[in-house]
Design a protein around this motif. Structure first.
Motif, PDB file in Angstrom:
ATOM      1  N   LYS A 158       0.750  -1.059  -0.023  1.00  0.00           N
ATOM      2  CA  LYS A 158       0.086  -0.018  -0.304  1.00  0.00           C
ATOM      3  C   LYS A 158       0.751   1.170   0.063  1.00  0.00           C
ATOM      4  CE  LYS A 158      -3.504  -2.131   2.702  1.00  0.00           C
ATOM      5  NZ  LYS A 158      -4.045  -2.685   4.215  1.00  0.00           N
ATOM      6  N   ALA A 159       0.677   1.848  -0.768  1.00  0.00           N
ATOM      7  CA  ALA A 159       0.945   3.328  -0.870  1.00  0.00           C
ATOM      8  C   ALA A 159       1.164   4.139   0.794  1.00  0.00           C
ATOM      9  CB  ALA A 159       0.237   4.542  -1.288  1.00  0.00           C
ATOM     10  N   SER A 160       0.560   3.648   2.129  1.00  0.00           N
ATOM     11  CA  SER A 160       0.559   4.448   3.113  1.00  0.00           C
ATOM     12  C   SER A 160       2.049   2.993   3.656  1.00  0.00           C
ATOM     13  CB  SER A 160      -0.222   3.772   4.325  1.00  0.00           C
ATOM     14  OG  SER A 160      -0.475   1.992   4.043  1.00  0.00           O
ATOM     15  N   GLU A 161       2.000   2.023   2.896  1.00  0.00           N
ATOM     16  CA  GLU A 161       3.447   1.104   3.489  1.00  0.00           C
ATOM     17  C   GLU A 161       4.996   2.475   3.465  1.00  0.00           C
ATOM     18  OE1 GLU A 161       2.259  -2.559   3.276  1.00  0.00           O
ATOM     19  OE2 GLU A 161       1.103  -2.329   4.649  1.00  0.00           O
ATOM     20  N   VAL A 162       5.028   2.790   2.088  1.00  0.00           N
ATOM     21  CA  VAL A 162       6.070   3.240   1.941  1.00  0.00           C
ATOM     22  C   VAL A 162       6.908   4.032   2.080  1.00  0.00           C
ATOM     23  CG1 VAL A 162       6.812   4.752  -0.126  1.00  0.00           C
ATOM     24  CG2 VAL A 162       5.329   3.068  -0.820  1.00  0.00           C
ATOM     25  N   PRO A 163       8.404   3.855   2.637  1.00  0.00           N
ATOM     26  CA  PRO A 163       9.033   4.414   3.081  1.00  0.00           C
ATOM     27  C   PRO A 163       8.990   6.314   3.486  1.00  0.00           C
ATOM     28  CG  PRO A 163      10.382   2.248   2.785  1.00  0.00           C
ATOM     29  CD  PRO A 163       9.042   2.495   1.446  1.00  0.00           C
ATOM     30  N   SER A 164       9.507   6.957   4.084  1.00  0.00           N
ATOM     31  CA  SER A 164      10.031   8.577   4.623  1.00  0.00           C
ATOM     32  C   SER A 164      10.216   8.663   3.151  1.00  0.00           C
ATOM     33  CB  SER A 164       9.113   9.108   5.771  1.00  0.00           C
ATOM     34  OG  SER A 164      10.445   8.466   7.040  1.00  0.00           O
ATOM     35  N   ALA A 165      11.184   8.350   2.733  1.00  0.00           N
ATOM     36  CA  ALA A 165      12.087   8.670   1.797  1.00  0.00           C
ATOM     37  C   ALA A 165      11.772   9.065   0.859  1.00  0.00           C
ATOM     38  CB  ALA A 165      12.995   8.359   2.018  1.00  0.00           C
ATOM     39  N   SER A 166      10.773   8.480   0.473  1.00  0.00           N
ATOM     40  CA  SER A 166      10.381   8.405  -1.100  1.00  0.00           C
ATOM     41  C   SER A 166       9.330   9.941  -1.049  1.00  0.00           C
ATOM     42  CB  SER A 166       8.890   7.216  -0.861  1.00  0.00           C
ATOM     43  OG  SER A 166       8.201   7.631  -1.511  1.00  0.00           O
ATOM     44  N   ARG A 167       9.186  10.586  -1.899  1.00  0.00           N
ATOM     45  CA  ARG A 167       8.703  12.193  -2.312  1.00  0.00           C
ATOM     46  C   ARG A 167       7.349  11.191  -2.945  1.00  0.00           C
ATOM     47  NH1 ARG A 167      13.082  11.798  -5.610  1.00  0.00           N
ATOM     48  NH2 ARG A 167      11.958  11.712  -7.477  1.00  0.00           N
ATOM     49  N   LEU A 168       6.651  10.185  -2.069  1.00  0.00           N
ATOM     50  CA  LEU A 168       5.559  10.038  -2.789  1.00  0.00           C
ATOM     51  C   LEU A 168       5.157  10.937  -1.378  1.00  0.00           C
ATOM     52  CD1 LEU A 168       2.313   8.471  -3.234  1.00  0.00           C
ATOM     53  CD2 LEU A 168       3.436   7.060  -1.326  1.00  0.00           C
ATOM     54  N   ARG A 169       3.760  12.062  -1.121  1.00  0.00           N
ATOM     55  CA  ARG A 169       3.127  12.916  -0.115  1.00  0.00           C
ATOM     56  C   ARG A 169       1.413  12.865  -0.697  1.00  0.00           C
ATOM     57  NH1 ARG A 169       7.391  11.138   1.255  1.00  0.00           N
ATOM     58  NH2 ARG A 169       9.428  13.332   2.021  1.00  0.00           N
ATOM     59  N   VAL A 170       0.799  12.084  -0.138  1.00  0.00           N
ATOM     60  CA  VAL A 170      -0.509  11.425   0.103  1.00  0.00           C
ATOM     61  C   VAL A 170      -1.263  12.471   0.679  1.00  0.00           C
ATOM     62  CG1 VAL A 170      -2.448  10.408   0.048  1.00  0.00           C
ATOM     63  CG2 VAL A 170      -0.990   9.211  -0.965  1.00  0.00           C
ATOM     64  N   PRO A 171      -1.795  13.521   0.291  1.00  0.00           N
ATOM     65  CA  PRO A 171      -2.603  14.465   0.751  1.00  0.00           C
ATOM     66  C   PRO A 171      -3.727  14.788   1.492  1.00  0.00           C
ATOM     67  CG  PRO A 171      -3.287  14.799  -1.682  1.00  0.00           C
ATOM     68  CD  PRO A 171      -1.892  14.020  -1.659  1.00  0.00           C
ATOM     69  N   VAL A 172      -4.097  15.119   2.375  1.00  0.00           N
ATOM     70  CA  VAL A 172      -4.746  15.388   3.564  1.00  0.00           C
ATOM     71  C   VAL A 172      -6.069  15.621   3.019  1.00  0.00           C
ATOM     72  CG1 VAL A 172      -5.927  15.862   5.664  1.00  0.00           C
ATOM     73  CG2 VAL A 172      -3.734  15.941   5.753  1.00  0.00           C
ATOM     74  N   GLY A 173      -7.411  14.806   2.686  1.00  0.00           N
ATOM     75  CA  GLY A 173      -8.947  15.025   2.033  1.00  0.00           C
ATOM     76  C   GLY A 173      -8.617  14.551   1.159  1.00  0.00           C
ATOM     77  N   CYS A 174      -9.467  14.783   0.034  1.00  0.00           N
ATOM     78  CA  CYS A 174      -8.679  13.835  -1.352  1.00  0.00           C
ATOM     79  C   CYS A 174      -8.741  15.171  -2.740  1.00  0.00           C
ATOM     80  CB  CYS A 174     -10.115  13.475  -1.405  1.00  0.00           C
ATOM     81  SG  CYS A 174     -11.056  11.698  -2.771  1.00  0.00           S
ATOM     82  N   ASN A 175      -7.670  15.623  -2.577  1.00  0.00           N
ATOM     83  CA  ASN A 175      -7.517  16.385  -3.313  1.00  0.00           C
ATOM     84  C   ASN A 175      -6.357  15.391  -4.471  1.00  0.00           C
ATOM     85  OD1 ASN A 175      -7.814  18.650  -1.457  1.00  0.00           O
ATOM     86  ND2 ASN A 175      -6.153  18.362  -0.769  1.00  0.00           N
ATOM     87  N   ASN A 176      -7.125  16.683  -5.531  1.00  0.00           N
ATOM     88  CA  ASN A 176      -6.271  14.883  -6.604  1.00  0.00           C
ATOM     89  C   ASN A 176      -4.751  15.419  -6.760  1.00  0.00           C
ATOM     90  OD1 ASN A 176      -8.836  15.214  -7.995  1.00  0.00           O
ATOM     91  ND2 ASN A 176      -8.876  16.589  -9.527  1.00  0.00           N
ATOM     92  N   TYR A 177      -4.947  14.274  -6.930  1.00  0.00           N
ATOM     93  CA  TYR A 177      -3.151  13.625  -6.406  1.00  0.00           C
ATOM     94  C   TYR A 177      -3.228  12.025  -7.077  1.00  0.00           C
ATOM     95  CZ  TYR A 177       1.027  12.478  -4.074  1.00  0.00           C
ATOM     96  OH  TYR A 177       2.520  12.474  -4.110  1.00  0.00           O
ATOM     97  N   PHE A 178      -1.719  12.021  -7.913  1.00  0.00           N
ATOM     98  CA  PHE A 178      -1.036  11.041  -9.323  1.00  0.00           C
ATOM     99  C   PHE A 178       0.202  11.201  -8.745  1.00  0.00           C
ATOM    100  CE2 PHE A 178       0.547   9.327 -12.489  1.00  0.00           C
ATOM    101  CZ  PHE A 178      -0.156   7.926 -12.683  1.00  0.00           C
ATOM    102  N   TYR A 179       0.317   9.874  -7.963  1.00  0.00           N
ATOM    103  CA  TYR A 179       1.583   8.905  -7.890  1.00  0.00           C
ATOM    104  C   TYR A 179       2.299   8.373  -8.850  1.00  0.00           C
ATOM    105  CZ  TYR A 179       6.857  10.029  -5.780  1.00  0.00           C
ATOM    106  OH  TYR A 179       7.983  10.193  -5.709  1.00  0.00           O
ATOM    107  N   ARG A 180       3.245   7.838  -9.307  1.00  0.00           N
ATOM    108  CA  ARG A 180       3.879   7.031 -10.120  1.00  0.00           C
ATOM    109  C   ARG A 180       5.016   6.996 -10.053  1.00  0.00           C
ATOM    110  NH1 ARG A 180       2.096   5.053 -15.823  1.00  0.00           N
ATOM    111  NH2 ARG A 180       3.278   6.539 -16.903  1.00  0.00           N
TER     112      ARG A 180
END
Length: 218
Positions: free
Chosen positions: A176-198
């Motif tokens: 899951k994205a929530s299990e990706v280490p914090s060293a990644s640049r993945l930053r899921v926004p709070v709420g449901c703002n449009n967001y895409f990361y690959r």
């Protein structure tokens, strides 16, 4: 740092620096042994380790996403030792001291066994000496979210995790994205703002426990 690992780091930085050719297709074996040694030694500054790291990263650059270290291409069991079996750290020194071919001590009349491209190391690497291999984790991150016309949040997460087993075998599992280490640049926004990361994110620890990571966006 324990003495045997000091020697290992020196083997990666010094022995590799002038003895491993990279120009021919057969050098795939040397590249994987170089990756094995260089990551253990903390990627010391040398031309072979720079090349090894480039191959390590290229393999996680889509497509396809490959195991960054293919330890089955490094024949740690290539030497013929009928009396004693070398300890794990000696296996690494064996890999470090190549020229054009793996060092061999076969009797003159013994057939040369080709190294098999199996899905695991050709010797037992369960010893803690090789914990740095099992520390390598590859996250193939594919995540998106958006709010639909009804005001509902739609999330799409097909993140996968690649890990190494006890003997260097490599497997993908769902993550899951929530299990990706914090060293990644993945930053899921709070709420449901449009967001895409690959991306593909790889992390590891060297023999001394020092952390490292790289990420490739696509």
């Amino acid at each position: 740092m324990r003495p045997k690992f000091k020697q290992l780091a020196m083997a990666a930085a010094v022995t590799l620096s002038g003895q491993i050719p990279w120009a021919t297709p057969a050098s795939a074996y040397q590249v994987d042994c170089a990756i094995l040694l260089c990551i253990a030694g903390g990627w010391p500054a040398s031309a072979p380790c720079t090349h090894a790291r480039a191959v390590f990263i290229r393999r996680i650059t889509p497509w396809p996403v490959e195991p960054p270290l293919q330890i089955w291409r490094c024949p740690l069991g290539a030497s013929f030792m009928p009396v004693e079996t070398p300890i794990p750290s000696e296996r690494l020194y064996e890999a470090a001291n190549w020229t054009a071919l793996p060092r061999q001590s076969y009797p003159a009349d013994a057939p040369l066994r080709e190294v098999q491209s199996t899905d695991r190391a050709d010797v037992d690497i369960s010893d803690e000496t090789f914990d740095f291999v099992r520390s390598i984790r590859v996250f193939h991150i594919q995540y998106s979210q958006r709010e639909n016309r009804e005001g509902e949040c739609t999330r799409w997460d097909v993140t996968r995790l690649g890990t190494y087993g006890i003997q260097g075998d490599y497997h993908w599992t769902l993550s899951k994205a929530s299990e990706v280490p914090s060293a990644s640049r993945l930053r899921v926004p709070v709420g449901c703002n449009n967001y895409f990361y690959r991306s593909v994110f790889v992390e590891w620890r060297d023999h001394a426990g020092n952390y490292g990571s790289e990420e490739v966006r696509y």
